[in-house]
Design a protein around this motif. Sequence first.
Motif, PDB file in Angstrom:
ATOM      1  N   PRO A   1      19.818 -27.130 -23.756  1.00 59.75           N
ATOM      2  CA  PRO A   1      18.397 -27.462 -23.680  1.00 59.75           C
ATOM      3  C   PRO A   1      18.194 -28.784 -22.932  1.00 59.75           C
ATOM      4  O   PRO A   1      18.955 -29.740 -23.119  1.00 59.75           O
ATOM      5  N   SER A   2      17.165 -28.810 -22.093  1.00 55.93           N
ATOM      6  CA  SER A   2      16.855 -30.003 -21.305  1.00 55.93           C
ATOM      7  C   SER A   2      16.158 -31.050 -22.182  1.00 55.93           C
ATOM      8  O   SER A   2      15.761 -30.772 -23.321  1.00 55.93           O
TER       9      SER A   2
ATOM     10  N   VAL B   1      13.018 -22.217 -26.875  1.00 59.51           N
ATOM     11  CA  VAL B   1      13.845 -23.203 -26.161  1.00 59.51           C
ATOM     12  C   VAL B   1      15.295 -22.736 -26.091  1.00 59.51           C
ATOM     13  O   VAL B   1      15.923 -22.759 -25.022  1.00 59.51           O
ATOM     14  N   VAL B   2      15.828 -22.293 -27.209  1.00 60.47           N
ATOM     15  CA  VAL B   2      17.226 -21.863 -27.238  1.00 60.47           C
ATOM     16  C   VAL B   2      17.428 -20.625 -26.369  1.00 60.47           C
ATOM     17  O   VAL B   2      18.398 -20.542 -25.603  1.00 60.47           O
ATOM     18  N   THR B   3      16.526 -19.679 -26.447  1.00 64.35           N
ATOM     19  CA  THR B   3      16.634 -18.456 -25.650  1.00 64.35           C
ATOM     20  C   THR B   3      16.582 -18.761 -24.152  1.00 64.35           C
ATOM     21  O   THR B   3      17.370 -18.214 -23.370  1.00 64.35           O
TER      22      THR B   3
ATOM     23  N   ALA C   1       9.916 -30.895 -26.742  1.00 65.39           N
ATOM     24  CA  ALA C   1       9.033 -29.854 -27.282  1.00 65.39           C
ATOM     25  C   ALA C   1       9.427 -29.515 -28.717  1.00 65.39           C
ATOM     26  O   ALA C   1       8.562 -29.374 -29.593  1.00 65.39           O
ATOM     27  N   VAL C   2      10.721 -29.387 -28.957  1.00 73.07           N
ATOM     28  CA  VAL C   2      11.196 -29.106 -30.315  1.00 73.07           C
ATOM     29  C   VAL C   2      10.847 -30.268 -31.239  1.00 73.07           C
ATOM     30  O   VAL C   2      10.378 -30.068 -32.364  1.00 73.07           O
TER      31      VAL C   2
ATOM     32  N   SER D   1       9.373 -18.758 -31.844  1.00 73.42           N
ATOM     33  CA  SER D   1       8.861 -20.069 -32.220  1.00 73.42           C
ATOM     34  C   SER D   1       9.271 -21.024 -31.101  1.00 73.42           C
ATOM     35  O   SER D   1       9.972 -20.636 -30.168  1.00 73.42           O
ATOM     36  N   VAL D   2       8.860 -22.262 -31.193  1.00 71.08           N
ATOM     37  CA  VAL D   2       9.249 -23.226 -30.165  1.00 71.08           C
ATOM     38  C   VAL D   2      10.768 -23.343 -30.117  1.00 71.08           C
ATOM     39  O   VAL D   2      11.371 -23.351 -29.042  1.00 71.08           O
ATOM     40  N   VAL D   3      11.395 -23.399 -31.260  1.00 71.64           N
ATOM     41  CA  VAL D   3      12.851 -23.549 -31.309  1.00 71.64           C
ATOM     42  C   VAL D   3      13.541 -22.334 -30.700  1.00 71.64           C
ATOM     43  O   VAL D   3      14.419 -22.477 -29.835  1.00 71.64           O
ATOM     44  N   THR D   4      13.147 -21.140 -31.108  1.00 72.22           N
ATOM     45  CA  THR D   4      13.807 -19.953 -30.566  1.00 72.22           C
ATOM     46  C   THR D   4      13.521 -19.776 -29.083  1.00 72.22           C
ATOM     47  O   THR D   4      14.379 -19.310 -28.338  1.00 72.22           O
TER      48      THR D   4
END
Length: 164
Positions: A19-20, A8-10, A26-27, A3-6
Motif C-alpha cells: 500500500p502507498s 486498499v489491500v485489494t 486513507a486507512v 471497506s476502505v481497508v479491503t
Amino acid sequence: MKSVVTTVVTAADAAGRFPSQNDLEAVQGNIQRAAARLEAAEKLAAGLDKVTKEAGDACFNKYPYLRQPGEAGENQVKVDKCYRDLAHYLRLINYCLVVGGTGPLDEWGIAGAREVYRTLNLPTAAYVEALTYTRDRACAPRDMSPQALNEFKSYLDYTINALS
C-alpha cells in the motif's frame, strides 16, 4: 465485503505492490472516524423503528397517491412492505457505519435495486424521499454528535444518489 481497508489491500495486491502512503492515509482516516461511525451505528440501531416510521410517514404524506388502488401502498400489506424496505436500507447503512465502507449497500441493497423496483412498478422516488427526510431531520446533538451525524449522512447521501 468492501471497506476502505479491503479496497486498499485489494488494489495494492492487484498491482503487486505494498500500500502507498496515500493508501495508508486513507486507512488511517477511516480508523480515526471509527468512533463516530460506531456511535452513529449504535444510535441508528437504538432508534430504527422510530426512524423508519417517520421516514415512511413522510414519504406517504408527500406522495398520498401511493395509497390509491394499483399503487405501491394500496393496502396495509403493501404499506408494511414499504416500511420493511426502508428498515432494510437503514440496516444496511448501519452495517456500512460498522465496516466503514459502502460494501453492504453495494452488495445487498443497490445492486439490481432499480431493476427490481422497475419490474415491480415501485417508485424509487418514494424511497429517495424517505431517506432524504431522514437525512434532513437528523441533527446534532439531539440525535448524535456532529461527527457521528456527518458519517450517518454520508451513507444516507450515498444511498439517495444510488436510488435516484
